[in-house]
Design a protein around this motif. Structure first.
Motif, mmCIF file in Angstrom:
data_model
loop_
_atom_site.group_PDB
_atom_site.id
_atom_site.type_symbol
_atom_site.label_atom_id
_atom_site.label_comp_id
_atom_site.label_asym_id
_atom_site.label_seq_id
_atom_site.Cartn_x
_atom_site.Cartn_y
_atom_site.Cartn_z
ATOM 1 N N PRO A 36 0.867 -1.147 0.144
ATOM 2 C CA PRO A 36 -0.148 0.069 -0.024
ATOM 3 C C PRO A 36 0.819 1.241 -0.190
ATOM 4 C CG PRO A 36 -0.668 -1.635 1.617
ATOM 5 C CD PRO A 36 0.567 -2.159 1.218
ATOM 6 N N GLY A 37 0.228 2.390 -0.351
ATOM 7 C CA GLY A 37 0.827 3.727 -0.418
ATOM 8 C C GLY A 37 1.134 4.378 -1.753
ATOM 9 N N GLN A 38 1.470 5.464 -1.705
ATOM 10 C CA GLN A 38 1.762 6.511 -2.919
ATOM 11 C C GLN A 38 3.129 6.908 -2.639
ATOM 12 O OE1 GLN A 38 -0.246 6.750 -5.955
ATOM 13 N NE2 GLN A 38 -1.656 5.160 -5.081
ATOM 14 N N GLY A 39 3.913 6.969 -3.659
ATOM 15 C CA GLY A 39 5.332 7.746 -3.477
ATOM 16 C C GLY A 39 6.198 7.055 -2.757
ATOM 17 N N VAL A 40 7.437 7.719 -2.501
ATOM 18 C CA VAL A 40 8.362 6.732 -1.688
ATOM 19 C C VAL A 40 8.256 6.916 -0.136
ATOM 20 C CG1 VAL A 40 10.856 6.747 -1.207
ATOM 21 C CG2 VAL A 40 10.097 7.320 -3.690
ATOM 22 N N SER A 41 8.417 6.183 0.635
ATOM 23 C CA SER A 41 8.306 6.226 1.905
ATOM 24 C C SER A 41 9.174 5.410 2.782
ATOM 25 C CB SER A 41 6.729 5.710 2.367
ATOM 26 O OG SER A 41 6.669 4.104 2.072
ATOM 27 N N ASN B 87 12.535 0.674 3.296
ATOM 28 C CA ASN B 87 13.344 -0.073 4.368
ATOM 29 C C ASN B 87 12.824 -1.692 4.236
ATOM 30 O OD1 ASN B 87 14.849 1.861 5.772
ATOM 31 N ND2 ASN B 87 13.277 2.487 6.890
ATOM 32 N N SER B 88 11.649 -1.820 3.631
ATOM 33 C CA SER B 88 11.156 -3.306 3.345
ATOM 34 C C SER B 88 11.953 -3.583 2.290
ATOM 35 C CB SER B 88 9.819 -3.255 2.719
ATOM 36 O OG SER B 88 8.751 -2.932 4.065
ATOM 37 N N ALA B 89 12.293 -3.073 1.402
ATOM 38 C CA ALA B 89 13.396 -3.306 0.198
ATOM 39 C C ALA B 89 14.648 -3.748 0.621
ATOM 40 C CB ALA B 89 13.213 -2.349 -0.768
ATOM 41 N N LEU B 90 15.067 -2.834 1.464
ATOM 42 C CA LEU B 90 16.650 -3.284 2.213
ATOM 43 C C LEU B 90 16.527 -4.464 3.065
ATOM 44 C CD1 LEU B 90 17.444 0.525 3.334
ATOM 45 C CD2 LEU B 90 18.644 -1.071 1.396
ATOM 46 N N ALA B 91 15.491 -4.611 3.616
ATOM 47 C CA ALA B 91 15.515 -6.030 4.545
ATOM 48 C C ALA B 91 15.575 -7.194 3.613
ATOM 49 C CB ALA B 91 14.244 -5.793 5.469
ATOM 50 N N VAL B 92 14.771 -7.208 2.464
ATOM 51 C CA VAL B 92 14.645 -8.462 1.806
ATOM 52 C C VAL B 92 15.528 -8.230 0.440
ATOM 53 C CG1 VAL B 92 12.347 -8.811 2.564
ATOM 54 C CG2 VAL B 92 12.955 -7.457 0.654
ATOM 55 N N GLU B 93 16.614 -7.213 0.131
ATOM 56 C CA GLU B 93 17.286 -7.114 -0.615
ATOM 57 C C GLU B 93 16.496 -7.264 -2.074
ATOM 58 O OE1 GLU B 93 21.542 -8.836 0.305
ATOM 59 O OE2 GLU B 93 20.032 -10.435 0.251
ATOM 60 N N ALA B 94 15.481 -6.228 -1.996
ATOM 61 C CA ALA B 94 14.693 -6.147 -3.231
ATOM 62 C C ALA B 94 14.965 -4.794 -4.225
ATOM 63 C CB ALA B 94 13.169 -6.140 -3.013
ATOM 64 N N GLU B 95 14.655 -4.740 -5.260
ATOM 65 C CA GLU B 95 14.828 -3.397 -6.181
ATOM 66 C C GLU B 95 13.566 -2.534 -6.007
ATOM 67 O OE1 GLU B 95 17.342 -2.408 -8.267
ATOM 68 O OE2 GLU B 95 18.354 -3.887 -6.905
ATOM 69 N N VAL B 96 13.732 -1.529 -5.412
ATOM 70 C CA VAL B 96 12.586 -0.485 -5.350
ATOM 71 C C VAL B 96 12.264 0.102 -6.718
ATOM 72 C CG1 VAL B 96 11.819 1.794 -4.692
ATOM 73 C CG2 VAL B 96 13.165 0.199 -3.096
ATOM 74 N N VAL B 97 11.059 -0.099 -6.999
ATOM 75 C CA VAL B 97 10.505 0.286 -8.353
ATOM 76 C C VAL B 97 9.544 1.419 -7.888
ATOM 77 C CG1 VAL B 97 9.343 -0.049 -10.603
ATOM 78 C CG2 VAL B 97 10.616 -1.809 -9.306
ATOM 79 N N ASP B 98 9.997 2.837 -8.033
ATOM 80 C CA ASP B 98 9.164 3.861 -7.517
ATOM 81 C C ASP B 98 8.894 4.872 -8.741
ATOM 82 O OD1 ASP B 98 11.819 4.794 -8.099
ATOM 83 O OD2 ASP B 98 11.963 6.058 -6.222
ATOM 84 N N ASN B 99 9.293 4.446 -9.880
ATOM 85 C CA ASN B 99 8.970 5.224 -11.227
ATOM 86 C C ASN B 99 9.345 4.222 -12.147
ATOM 87 O OD1 ASN B 99 11.546 5.945 -12.394
ATOM 88 N ND2 ASN B 99 11.827 6.506 -10.325
ATOM 89 N N VAL B 100 8.755 4.721 -13.416
ATOM 90 C CA VAL B 100 9.057 3.733 -14.678
ATOM 91 C C VAL B 100 9.813 4.693 -15.770
ATOM 92 C CG1 VAL B 100 7.050 2.178 -14.438
ATOM 93 C CG2 VAL B 100 6.547 4.315 -15.604
ATOM 94 N N SER B 101 10.705 5.513 -15.117
ATOM 95 C CA SER B 101 11.550 6.145 -16.089
ATOM 96 C C SER B 101 12.652 5.357 -17.084
ATOM 97 C CB SER B 101 12.294 7.416 -15.328
ATOM 98 O OG SER B 101 13.305 6.544 -14.681
ATOM 99 N N LEU C 250 10.118 -4.294 -5.616
ATOM 100 C CA LEU C 250 9.082 -3.846 -4.590
ATOM 101 C C LEU C 250 8.530 -2.514 -5.145
ATOM 102 C CD1 LEU C 250 8.066 -4.638 -1.997
ATOM 103 C CD2 LEU C 250 9.628 -3.434 -0.826
ATOM 104 N N MET C 251 7.196 -2.324 -4.980
ATOM 105 C CA MET C 251 6.757 -1.252 -5.305
ATOM 106 C C MET C 251 5.442 -1.006 -4.660
ATOM 107 S SD MET C 251 5.325 -2.783 -9.021
ATOM 108 C CE MET C 251 7.004 -3.826 -8.935
ATOM 109 N N ASN C 252 4.892 0.279 -4.708
ATOM 110 C CA ASN C 252 3.635 0.672 -4.019
ATOM 111 C C ASN C 252 2.600 0.983 -4.927
ATOM 112 O OD1 ASN C 252 4.082 3.511 -4.753
ATOM 113 N ND2 ASN C 252 4.903 3.948 -2.935
ATOM 114 N N GLU C 253 1.248 1.256 -4.648
ATOM 115 C CA GLU C 253 0.320 1.352 -5.500
ATOM 116 C C GLU C 253 0.201 2.293 -6.642
ATOM 117 O OE1 GLU C 253 -3.210 0.160 -2.206
ATOM 118 O OE2 GLU C 253 -2.432 2.418 -2.552
ATOM 119 N N SER C 254 1.495 3.322 -6.613
ATOM 120 C CA SER C 254 1.737 4.002 -7.876
ATOM 121 C C SER C 254 2.190 3.562 -9.106
ATOM 122 C CB SER C 254 2.679 5.491 -7.152
ATOM 123 O OG SER C 254 3.899 4.832 -6.942
ATOM 124 N N VAL C 255 2.671 2.303 -8.886
ATOM 125 C CA VAL C 255 3.279 1.589 -9.951
ATOM 126 C C VAL C 255 2.394 0.461 -10.360
ATOM 127 C CG1 VAL C 255 5.325 0.334 -10.848
ATOM 128 C CG2 VAL C 255 5.573 2.453 -9.386
#
Length: 291
Positions: free
Chosen positions: A162-167, A172-186, A211-216
Motif C-alpha cells: 500500500p501507499g503512494q510515492g516513496v516512504s 526499508n522493506s526493500a533493504l530488509a529483503v534485498e529487493a529492487e525499489v520501483v518508484d517510477n518507470v523512467s 518492490l513497489m507501491n500502488e503508484s506503479v
C-alpha cells in the motif's frame, strides 16, 4: 465532557492499544467518548458512542473498536464532519496530520499513527514497525517457495504494498529483503532494473524481487521486459496484511506511552497540539500549527 476520536488513514494493529484503555480511563472519570466513523455502506458520517461500543463488544482485545476513517471520504465530506465535531469538547485525531482542511472548533490533539512512518517531526510512528515486519515476513514466505523450485529462468516477483510515492516503509522493506525499489518507470529506472536482471542471469540466480507501491502498476511494467525470458509474478500485500494480527513489541512500547500522554492531555487544560515520538520518548508540541 464529550471527547471525540477519529482514526484517519490506514488501520494499525496498535491503535486498539490506545483506544480501549483511553475509553475505559475516561469512562472512570465520567467522560463520554465518541468515535467519528464513516459507514462505507450508507456513505454517511456517524458519531458513535464508543463507551457503550467498547463495553459491549465481543471483539478480541487486538481488534479495533474505532474503525479507520478513509482519507478520501474525509476530504469529500468536510462540511458534514465539521457539523458532527462541533458538538464535542475535545477531539483526538489518530494519524492524518497531513489532512488539515477542517478547522476544529474544539481543542484537538494529533497522535502519530501511520504504517508509513511519514509524519513530520517523528522518528517513529505507531503502526510502522508492525507493518514493516509483516511485509518482510510475507516476502520471506515467497522466498521460501521461490528458492525451492527451479524454472530454468529467473522468477521475478513484483511485490506491491500500500501507499503512494516513496516512504520509509517502501525503502526499508526493500533493504530488509534485498529487493529492487520501483518508484517510477523512467528510462533510467527501467535500464537499472534490466541490468539487475542480467546480473541475476549471469550469476545463475533463480529469482529476484521488485518492490513497489500502488503508484506503479506491475502488469504495465511487464511490457518493458519483453526482451527477457522471465517467469513474471505479481504478489499484492494488502493493507490488512500490513497491520498484522498483533502489534510488535516496539509498537506496544510506543502505544503504552502514547495512551498515557493522550489521557493526560484529555484530562488537562493543555492547548491544541500534537504528540511527537523522538528518541523513544513521547513529547507534546503546541508550537506546530495543526490547522
Amino acid at each position: 465532557m464529550k471527547i471525540g476520536l477519529v482514526h484517519l488513514g490506514l488501520a494499525s494493529a496498535g491503535t486498539s492499544l490506545i483506544v480501549r484503555p483511553l475509553i475505559d480511563g475516561l469512562a472512570k472519570q465520567g467522560e463520554t467518548v465518541f468515535g467519528l466513523e464513516y459507514n462505507k455502506f450508507s456513505k454517511r458520517i456517524e458519531l458513535n458512542d464508543l463507551t457503550v461500543k467498547n463495553s459491549t463488544s465481543q471483539l478480541s482485545s487486538h481488534r479495533n473498536v474505532l474503525t479507520s476513517f478513509p482519507i478520501e471520504a474525509w476530504n469529500e465530506h468536510t462540511k458534514e464532519i465539521s457539523e458532527e465535531l462541533s458538538a464535542l469538547d475535545k477531539i483526538i485525531v489518530l494519524g492524518g496530520n497531513e489532512t488539515k482542511n477542517i478547522s476544529f472548533s474544539a481543542n484537538h490533539l494529533y497522535v502519530p499513527v501511520s504504517i508509513f512512518n511519514n509524519i513530520k517531526g517523528n522518528q517513529f510512528t505507531l503502526g510502522y514497525d508492525t507493518a514493516l515486519n509483516s511485509i518482510v515476513e510475507c516476502i520471506e514466505s515467497v522466498r521460501d517457495t521461490a528458492s525451492s523450485l527451479l524454472y530454468g529462468k529467473v522468477r521475478l516477483f513484483n511485490i506491491q504494498i500500500p501507499g503512494q510515492g516513496v516512504s520509509a516503509l517502501l525503502t526499508n522493506s526493500a533493504l530488509a529483503v534485498e529487493a529492487e525499489v520501483v518508484d517510477n518507470v523512467s528510462e533510467e529506472k527501467i535500464a537499472q532494473l534490466k541490468e539487475h536482471i542480467r546480473n541475476k542471469e549471469a550469476n545463475d540466480e533463480t529469482y529476484t524481487f521488485f518492490l513497489m507501491n500502488e503508484s506503479v502498476d506491475p502488469n504495465a511494467l511487464a511490457v518493458h521486459f519483453q526482451d527477457f525470458d522471465l517467469d513474471w509474478k505479481v504478489v499484492e500485500i494488502e493493507e490488512s496484511q500490513c497491520g498484522g494480527p498483533y502489534p510488535t513489541a516496539i509498537d506496544r512500547l510506543l502505544a503504552n506511552q502514547l495512551k498515557k500522554a493522550v489521557l493526560e492531555w484529555t484530562l488537562s487544560n493543555q492547548p491544541s497540539g500534537q504528540l511527537l515520538i523522538q528518541e523513544g520518548r513521547v513529547l507534546f508540541d503546541e508550537a506546530v500549527k495543526v490547522n
